[in-house]
Design an enzyme around this catalytic site. Structure first.
Site, mmCIF file in Angstrom:
data_model
loop_
_atom_site.group_PDB
_atom_site.id
_atom_site.type_symbol
_atom_site.label_atom_id
_atom_site.label_comp_id
_atom_site.label_asym_id
_atom_site.label_seq_id
_atom_site.Cartn_x
_atom_site.Cartn_y
_atom_site.Cartn_z
ATOM 1 N N THR A 34 1.730 7.169 0.217
ATOM 2 C CA THR A 34 0.753 5.868 -0.426
ATOM 3 C C THR A 34 1.115 5.588 -1.687
ATOM 4 O O THR A 34 1.422 6.335 -2.621
ATOM 5 C CB THR A 34 -0.622 6.456 -0.046
ATOM 6 O OG1 THR A 34 -1.639 5.152 -0.274
ATOM 7 C CG2 THR A 34 -1.162 7.550 -1.139
ATOM 8 N N THR A 68 -2.369 3.215 3.127
ATOM 9 C CA THR A 68 -1.714 4.555 3.312
ATOM 10 C C THR A 68 -1.007 4.415 4.654
ATOM 11 O O THR A 68 -1.452 3.967 5.678
ATOM 12 C CB THR A 68 -2.684 5.781 3.092
ATOM 13 O OG1 THR A 68 -3.269 5.536 1.967
ATOM 14 C CG2 THR A 68 -1.962 7.152 3.347
ATOM 15 N N THR A 99 -6.239 7.569 5.915
ATOM 16 C CA THR A 99 -6.060 6.489 4.943
ATOM 17 C C THR A 99 -7.650 6.252 4.594
ATOM 18 O O THR A 99 -8.678 6.540 5.090
ATOM 19 C CB THR A 99 -5.443 5.197 5.631
ATOM 20 O OG1 THR A 99 -6.364 4.899 6.500
ATOM 21 C CG2 THR A 99 -4.242 5.568 6.348
ATOM 22 N N GLY A 100 -7.595 5.321 3.471
ATOM 23 C CA GLY A 100 -8.948 4.856 2.977
ATOM 24 C C GLY A 100 -9.233 5.656 1.673
ATOM 25 O O GLY A 100 -8.422 6.090 1.005
ATOM 26 N N SER A 115 0.609 -1.126 0.104
ATOM 27 C CA SER A 115 -0.016 0.166 -0.161
ATOM 28 C C SER A 115 0.953 1.243 0.202
ATOM 29 O O SER A 115 0.183 2.402 -0.272
ATOM 30 C CB SER A 115 -0.860 -0.021 1.122
ATOM 31 O OG SER A 115 -0.141 0.218 2.394
ATOM 32 N N ARG A 161 -4.808 9.230 -11.601
ATOM 33 C CA ARG A 161 -5.548 9.710 -10.496
ATOM 34 C C ARG A 161 -4.640 10.024 -9.247
ATOM 35 O O ARG A 161 -3.703 9.284 -8.903
ATOM 36 C CB ARG A 161 -6.395 8.217 -10.019
ATOM 37 C CG ARG A 161 -7.342 8.485 -8.713
ATOM 38 C CD ARG A 161 -6.703 7.843 -7.675
ATOM 39 N NE ARG A 161 -7.730 7.900 -6.422
ATOM 40 C CZ ARG A 161 -7.273 7.708 -5.253
ATOM 41 N NH1 ARG A 161 -6.162 7.266 -5.103
ATOM 42 N NH2 ARG A 161 -8.324 7.665 -4.303
HETATM 43 N N1 GLY Z 1 -5.869 7.494 0.795
HETATM 44 C C1 GLY Z 1 -5.137 6.990 -0.148
HETATM 45 C C2 GLY Z 1 -5.897 7.061 -1.493
HETATM 46 O O1 GLY Z 1 -6.923 7.283 -1.626
HETATM 47 O O2 GLY Z 1 -5.176 7.110 -2.386
#
Ligand code: GLY
Length: 351
Positions: free
Chosen positions: A225, A207, A258-259, A85, A235
């Site tokens: 991340t 992350t 994170t998330g 991650s 993205r």
């Molecule tokens: N929180 C990491 C991402 O959405 O890239």
């Protein structure tokens, strides 16, 4: 992906640290946190996260700066090849290219730096630090960020490991039963393919946040991340967006996310958490306030939709907290102070 599969997807993506903790040695501490400074925390409660805060704490123990400690700790997590991650070994985008995002913020100097869609560099947080310290910009992206990193001597490397490459190849084969990836049709059993898109893959987002207060009371933080696995190339998530994936206020504290980055960007969640702490909320309460704020927004649009964020926060007194969206595993964080290492268990909000 529809809402339901997206929801499952993100739920499945949480809890890496917590899962790894089950096999670790440190014991979890619950609930109330008493402040102790200096302190360094990370949402990565697995063995690598524990090692990271222990090593980074040696900087703080000698009176060193929070900024140096968070960079040291984050670098240890970024180069862990087993972690899919963050940094080296992170899961790639839909083209099979690892694109990393990271931000850093130094409360003492009210400075910030970030990189997004950075390819080929194992430690994006250190590049973000150079953006912060060596330029008057805050965010560099893509090829420009890579050229910038190389100009400072960073080595461009293949960030895929055997593990991450295998996950990617499997994802590509299973993506669409009607395309030509995978065994030839005449060797494929009629209903063979292609279980769930993500079966067997441990997690799809993840992350690291590393936050610290040093013995001068100065605060710094990093978020780093590889972003959403299989993302559309280009993205950018919340991690390199100051105020979203990370925020630090030297008078108050720091927060990281994170998330599902899209929610975190829309809600400016880390800034919100720090603002809540400024108004007197504890780090734990402030993390839960941010989750509630996001849930309230979706309630009006799609009451069933539960996104998959997790927040960590640390205040100037050294108190800390973490919380994840309802229905998720309770989040944990590794916390290192002069009293040693603690694994703190936060709340799965509303569960
Ligand atoms: N929180 C990491 C991402 O959405 O890239």
């Amino acid at each position: 992906m529809d809402n339901i599969s997206r929801r499952r997807f993100f739920k499945g993506g949480l809890g890496l640290g917590a899962a790894a903790f089950l096999f670790g040695k440190a014991r979890p501490a619950r609930a109330q946190t008493r402040g102790l400074v200096p302190v360094i925390v990370t949402d990565h409660a697995n063995q690598t996260g524990q090692n990271a805060v222990k090593e980074a704490f040696s900087i703080l123990a000698k009176g060193g700066r929070a900024l140096d400690a968070v960079e040291k700790g984050t670098n240890i997590i970024e180069v862990d090849p087993e972690d899919t991650s963050v940094g080296y070994g992170g899961l790639p985008n839909a083209d099979g290219v690892v694109q990393l995002d990271s931000s850093i913020m130094d409360g003492r100097t009210y400075s910030a730096g970030a990189v997004a869609s950075l390819e080929g560099i194992k430690t994006p947080s250190s590049v973000a630090r150079l953006v912060m310290e060596k330029t008057d910009h805050v965010l560099l992206v893509g090829p420009g960020a890579l050229r910038f990193a190389k100009s400072y001597g960073f080595k461009e490397e293949d960030l895929m490991t055997e593990k991450s490459r295998n996950f990617y190849l499997r994802w590509r084969e299973n993506l669409n039963k009607d395309d030509d990836w995978g065994p030839p049709d005449h060797l494929r059993k009629p209903d063979e393919k292609v279980a769930g898109l993500y079966d067997g893959i441990e997690h799809h987002t993840g992350t690291t946040n590393v936050l610290a207060v040093d013995s001068n009371g100065d605060i710094a933080g990093i978020t780093s991340t590889s972003g959403l696995a299989w993302k559309i190339p280009g993205r950018v998530g919340d991690s390199p967006i100051i105020g979203a994936g990370l925020y630090v206020d030297n008078e108050v504290g720091a927060a990281g996310a994170t998330g599902r980055g899209e929610d975190v960007i829309k809600s400016c969640a880390s800034y919100f958490i720090v603002a809540q702490m400024r108004s007197g909320r504890s780090p734990q309460q402030a993390c839960e306030d941010a989750l509630q704020m996001i849930l309230d927004k979706y309630k009006k649009v799609n009451a069933e939709f539960v996104p998959g964020e997790k927040f960590v926060a640390l205040n100037k007194k050294g108190e800390y907290g973490c919380a994840s969206m309802p229905g998720n595993r309770k989040p944990q964080m590794a916390v290192m102070t002069g009293k040693g290492l603690v694994i703190h268990e936060g709340t799965a909000f509303g569960s």
